[in-house]
Design a protein around this motif. Structure first.
Motif, PDB file in Angstrom:
ATOM      1  N   ARG A 125       1.291  -1.452   0.344  1.00  0.00           N
ATOM      2  CA  ARG A 125       0.050   0.034   0.148  1.00  0.00           C
ATOM      3  C   ARG A 125       0.615   1.418  -0.303  1.00  0.00           C
ATOM      4  O   ARG A 125       0.436   2.226   0.561  1.00  0.00           O
ATOM      5  CB  ARG A 125      -0.785  -0.351   1.114  1.00  0.00           C
ATOM      6  CG  ARG A 125      -1.868  -0.887   1.030  1.00  0.00           C
ATOM      7  CD  ARG A 125      -3.236  -1.349   2.114  1.00  0.00           C
ATOM      8  NE  ARG A 125      -3.854  -2.348   2.019  1.00  0.00           N
ATOM      9  CZ  ARG A 125      -5.106  -2.630   3.358  1.00  0.00           C
ATOM     10  NH1 ARG A 125      -5.528  -1.375   4.073  1.00  0.00           N
ATOM     11  NH2 ARG A 125      -5.482  -3.095   2.852  1.00  0.00           N
ATOM     12  N   GLY A 126       1.862   1.895  -0.785  1.00  0.00           N
ATOM     13  CA  GLY A 126       2.481   2.098  -0.118  1.00  0.00           C
ATOM     14  C   GLY A 126       3.975   1.800  -1.254  1.00  0.00           C
ATOM     15  O   GLY A 126       4.195   1.015  -2.333  1.00  0.00           O
ATOM     16  N   GLY A 127       5.020   2.614  -1.326  1.00  0.00           N
ATOM     17  CA  GLY A 127       6.386   2.639  -1.456  1.00  0.00           C
ATOM     18  C   GLY A 127       6.262   2.956  -3.110  1.00  0.00           C
ATOM     19  O   GLY A 127       6.869   2.147  -3.845  1.00  0.00           O
ATOM     20  N   ARG A 128       6.293   4.218  -3.190  1.00  0.00           N
ATOM     21  CA  ARG A 128       5.700   4.652  -4.941  1.00  0.00           C
ATOM     22  C   ARG A 128       7.331   4.427  -5.467  1.00  0.00           C
ATOM     23  O   ARG A 128       7.206   4.340  -7.055  1.00  0.00           O
ATOM     24  CB  ARG A 128       5.495   6.023  -5.066  1.00  0.00           C
ATOM     25  CG  ARG A 128       5.946   6.824  -6.650  1.00  0.00           C
ATOM     26  CD  ARG A 128       5.633   8.393  -6.147  1.00  0.00           C
ATOM     27  NE  ARG A 128       5.469   9.386  -7.509  1.00  0.00           N
ATOM     28  CZ  ARG A 128       5.768   9.525  -8.129  1.00  0.00           C
ATOM     29  NH1 ARG A 128       5.808  10.998  -6.782  1.00  0.00           N
ATOM     30  NH2 ARG A 128       5.748  10.476  -9.254  1.00  0.00           N
ATOM     31  N   TRP A 129       8.601   4.510  -5.093  1.00  0.00           N
ATOM     32  CA  TRP A 129       9.986   4.351  -5.232  1.00  0.00           C
ATOM     33  C   TRP A 129      10.646   3.582  -5.646  1.00  0.00           C
ATOM     34  O   TRP A 129      11.557   2.882  -6.279  1.00  0.00           O
ATOM     35  CB  TRP A 129      11.376   5.517  -4.292  1.00  0.00           C
ATOM     36  CG  TRP A 129      11.029   7.272  -4.756  1.00  0.00           C
ATOM     37  CD1 TRP A 129      10.048   8.403  -4.173  1.00  0.00           C
ATOM     38  CD2 TRP A 129      11.039   8.129  -6.215  1.00  0.00           C
ATOM     39  NE1 TRP A 129      10.203   9.410  -5.048  1.00  0.00           N
ATOM     40  CE2 TRP A 129      11.151   9.260  -6.241  1.00  0.00           C
ATOM     41  CE3 TRP A 129      11.658   7.137  -7.437  1.00  0.00           C
ATOM     42  CZ2 TRP A 129      10.626  10.179  -6.830  1.00  0.00           C
ATOM     43  CZ3 TRP A 129      12.097   8.265  -8.141  1.00  0.00           C
ATOM     44  CH2 TRP A 129      12.165   9.903  -8.415  1.00  0.00           C
ATOM     45  N   MET A 130       9.763   2.688  -4.485  1.00  0.00           N
ATOM     46  CA  MET A 130      10.045   1.347  -4.950  1.00  0.00           C
ATOM     47  C   MET A 130      10.104   0.569  -5.757  1.00  0.00           C
ATOM     48  O   MET A 130      10.243  -0.158  -6.671  1.00  0.00           O
ATOM     49  CB  MET A 130       9.695   0.192  -3.721  1.00  0.00           C
ATOM     50  CG  MET A 130       9.980  -1.246  -3.754  1.00  0.00           C
ATOM     51  SD  MET A 130       8.700  -1.769  -2.640  1.00  0.00           S
ATOM     52  CE  MET A 130       7.227  -1.401  -3.414  1.00  0.00           C
ATOM     53  N   SER A 131       8.666   1.095  -6.273  1.00  0.00           N
ATOM     54  CA  SER A 131       7.700   0.620  -7.664  1.00  0.00           C
ATOM     55  C   SER A 131       8.457   0.931  -8.690  1.00  0.00           C
ATOM     56  O   SER A 131       8.799   0.843  -9.679  1.00  0.00           O
ATOM     57  CB  SER A 131       6.314   0.547  -7.340  1.00  0.00           C
ATOM     58  OG  SER A 131       6.804   1.839  -7.207  1.00  0.00           O
ATOM     59  N   VAL A 132       9.357   2.306  -8.436  1.00  0.00           N
ATOM     60  CA  VAL A 132       9.551   2.832  -9.869  1.00  0.00           C
ATOM     61  C   VAL A 132      11.097   2.405 -10.166  1.00  0.00           C
ATOM     62  O   VAL A 132      11.440   2.226 -11.432  1.00  0.00           O
ATOM     63  CB  VAL A 132       9.831   4.442  -9.483  1.00  0.00           C
ATOM     64  CG1 VAL A 132      10.824   5.569 -11.430  1.00  0.00           C
ATOM     65  CG2 VAL A 132       8.182   5.141  -9.547  1.00  0.00           C
ATOM     66  N   LEU A 133      11.760   2.125  -9.058  1.00  0.00           N
ATOM     67  CA  LEU A 133      12.938   1.399  -8.776  1.00  0.00           C
ATOM     68  C   LEU A 133      13.374  -0.001  -9.777  1.00  0.00           C
ATOM     69  O   LEU A 133      13.795   0.061 -10.328  1.00  0.00           O
ATOM     70  CB  LEU A 133      14.095   1.741  -8.204  1.00  0.00           C
ATOM     71  CG  LEU A 133      14.165   3.392  -7.405  1.00  0.00           C
ATOM     72  CD1 LEU A 133      14.561   2.572  -5.522  1.00  0.00           C
ATOM     73  CD2 LEU A 133      15.760   3.373  -8.161  1.00  0.00           C
ATOM     74  N   GLY A 134      11.923  -0.323  -9.494  1.00  0.00           N
ATOM     75  CA  GLY A 134      11.860  -1.819  -9.698  1.00  0.00           C
ATOM     76  C   GLY A 134      11.419  -2.415 -11.016  1.00  0.00           C
ATOM     77  O   GLY A 134      12.027  -3.440 -11.990  1.00  0.00           O
ATOM     78  N   VAL A 135      10.408  -1.617 -11.594  1.00  0.00           N
ATOM     79  CA  VAL A 135       9.725  -2.040 -12.901  1.00  0.00           C
ATOM     80  C   VAL A 135      11.551  -0.422 -14.083  1.00  0.00           C
ATOM     81  O   VAL A 135      11.104  -1.431 -14.702  1.00  0.00           O
ATOM     82  CB  VAL A 135       9.412  -0.781 -13.518  1.00  0.00           C
ATOM     83  CG1 VAL A 135       8.355  -0.634 -14.846  1.00  0.00           C
ATOM     84  CG2 VAL A 135       7.503  -1.560 -12.552  1.00  0.00           C
ATOM     85  N   GLY A 136      12.022   0.466 -13.505  1.00  0.00           N
ATOM     86  CA  GLY A 136      13.198   1.476 -14.187  1.00  0.00           C
ATOM     87  C   GLY A 136      14.019  -0.326 -14.431  1.00  0.00           C
ATOM     88  O   GLY A 136      14.670  -0.445 -15.236  1.00  0.00           O
ATOM     89  N   SER A 137      13.939  -1.005 -13.444  1.00  0.00           N
ATOM     90  CA  SER A 137      15.169  -2.390 -13.348  1.00  0.00           C
ATOM     91  C   SER A 137      14.759  -3.304 -14.561  1.00  0.00           C
ATOM     92  O   SER A 137      15.539  -4.081 -14.738  1.00  0.00           O
ATOM     93  CB  SER A 137      15.720  -2.844 -11.784  1.00  0.00           C
ATOM     94  OG  SER A 137      16.059  -4.405 -11.402  1.00  0.00           O
ATOM     95  N   ALA A 138      14.045  -3.735 -14.321  1.00  0.00           N
ATOM     96  CA  ALA A 138      12.990  -4.444 -14.955  1.00  0.00           C
ATOM     97  C   ALA A 138      13.156  -4.077 -16.213  1.00  0.00           C
ATOM     98  O   ALA A 138      13.425  -4.545 -17.574  1.00  0.00           O
ATOM     99  CB  ALA A 138      11.186  -5.119 -14.510  1.00  0.00           C
ATOM    100  N   ILE A 139      12.477  -3.224 -17.078  1.00  0.00           N
ATOM    101  CA  ILE A 139      12.857  -2.416 -18.331  1.00  0.00           C
ATOM    102  C   ILE A 139      14.635  -2.535 -18.891  1.00  0.00           C
ATOM    103  O   ILE A 139      14.438  -2.937 -20.248  1.00  0.00           O
ATOM    104  CB  ILE A 139      12.352  -0.956 -18.968  1.00  0.00           C
ATOM    105  CG1 ILE A 139      10.916  -0.658 -18.125  1.00  0.00           C
ATOM    106  CG2 ILE A 139      12.683  -0.340 -20.124  1.00  0.00           C
ATOM    107  CD1 ILE A 139      10.357   0.471 -18.092  1.00  0.00           C
ATOM    108  N   ALA A 140      15.338  -1.924 -17.664  1.00  0.00           N
ATOM    109  CA  ALA A 140      16.633  -2.028 -18.261  1.00  0.00           C
ATOM    110  C   ALA A 140      17.029  -3.540 -18.533  1.00  0.00           C
ATOM    111  O   ALA A 140      18.396  -3.733 -19.508  1.00  0.00           O
ATOM    112  CB  ALA A 140      17.013  -1.951 -16.873  1.00  0.00           C
ATOM    113  N   LEU A 141      17.118  -4.890 -17.526  1.00  0.00           N
ATOM    114  CA  LEU A 141      16.895  -5.968 -18.232  1.00  0.00           C
ATOM    115  C   LEU A 141      16.939  -6.058 -19.536  1.00  0.00           C
ATOM    116  O   LEU A 141      17.124  -7.457 -20.007  1.00  0.00           O
ATOM    117  CB  LEU A 141      16.381  -6.871 -17.066  1.00  0.00           C
ATOM    118  CG  LEU A 141      16.786  -9.156 -17.330  1.00  0.00           C
ATOM    119  CD1 LEU A 141      17.737  -8.977 -17.406  1.00  0.00           C
ATOM    120  CD2 LEU A 141      15.693  -9.452 -16.173  1.00  0.00           C
ATOM    121  N   ALA A 142      15.558  -5.859 -19.616  1.00  0.00           N
ATOM    122  CA  ALA A 142      14.517  -6.288 -21.284  1.00  0.00           C
ATOM    123  C   ALA A 142      15.739  -5.657 -22.262  1.00  0.00           C
ATOM    124  O   ALA A 142      15.796  -6.229 -23.277  1.00  0.00           O
ATOM    125  CB  ALA A 142      12.999  -5.662 -21.076  1.00  0.00           C
TER     126      ALA A 142
END
Length: 226
Positions: free
Chosen positions: A88-105
């Motif tokens: 229920r929160g953690g905006r920067w956590m999700s931004v960093l996590g999704v950014g990491s996923a995009i970089a892996l792709a």
């Protein structure tokens, strides 16, 4: 919105699948590259004769690696979005996590291609994957610990994995500074890369155990034929 009788699905297999896909992709690609004569045979976690990128850069191994790692990147993004909703929160956590996923792709997509631009995308893709992914993991642990969303044992296991990853990163920097022989420097960088990759996805396996322990599920809206 799903009703009270909506079917639910456990989410713990998703982070576990991340770990399994990455481990299979890296090691299967390496074995295929050895068989094709593209790379030497060794125990890369000890000998460092080849990096993950070189092990998966050629031939059938490259195709297999991309076939498995690109879906793995999609799962990365999905797990971080689920984690954001779960905590229920953690905006920067999700931004960093999704950014990491995009970089892996991006890294997997351009692995094996030639050209300076593609080399740049591969190099910074893997750096962003590890860097953003590590910061996202720290953010999740911090938030999960504060909200008691995971047990103390799971948080401790995650912390030990994160400390090991930090030690690998520091060791890589130190090796680059103190080793004068370029071949020795490459070998140690390769060793650290293999261990860091294993630890990165191993952390997701611990998250899977934590989610399973908590019985975390998502509800699925059943189709209403009316």
């Amino acid at each position: 919105m799903p009703g009270p009788d909506a079917p639910s699905l456990p989410v713990w297999p998703l982070p576990l699948l991340i770990a399994l896909l990455f481990v299979v992709a890296a090691h299967a690609a390496y074995l295929l590259s050895i068989q094709a004569g593209h790379v030497p045979a060794c125990v890369p976690y000890v000998d460092g004769c080849v990096s993950i990128s070189r092990a998966a850069r050629h031939g059938v191994g490259n195709h297999l690696f991309r076939l498995l790692v690109i879906p793995c990147a999609v799962l990365h993004a999905l797990v971080w979005l689920l984690a954001h909703r779960w905590l229920r929160g953690g905006r920067w956590m999700s931004v960093l996590g999704v950014g990491s996923a995009i970089a892996l792709a991006v890294y997997a997509t351009f692995l094996g291609t030639e050209g300076e631009a593609y080399r740049f995308l591969r190099r910074y893709g893997v750096v962003v994957y590890f860097g953003f992914g590590y910061l996202a993991q720290l953010a999740l642990m911090r938030r999960a610990s504060r909200t008691q969303a995971l047990s103390a044992r799971v948080i401790a296991a995650m912390s030990w994995v994160s400390i090991a990853m930090l030690m690998m990163g520091i060791g890589n920097v130190v090796a680059g500074l103190v080793l004068a022989d370029p071949l020795a420097k490459d070998r140690w960088e390769n060793v650290f890369e293999w261990w860091l990759g294993l630890l990165m996805v191993g952390w997701h396996a611990v998250l899977a155990a934590g989610w399973r322990q908590k019985g975390l599920v998502v509800n699925v809206q059943a189709h209403d034929p009316r």
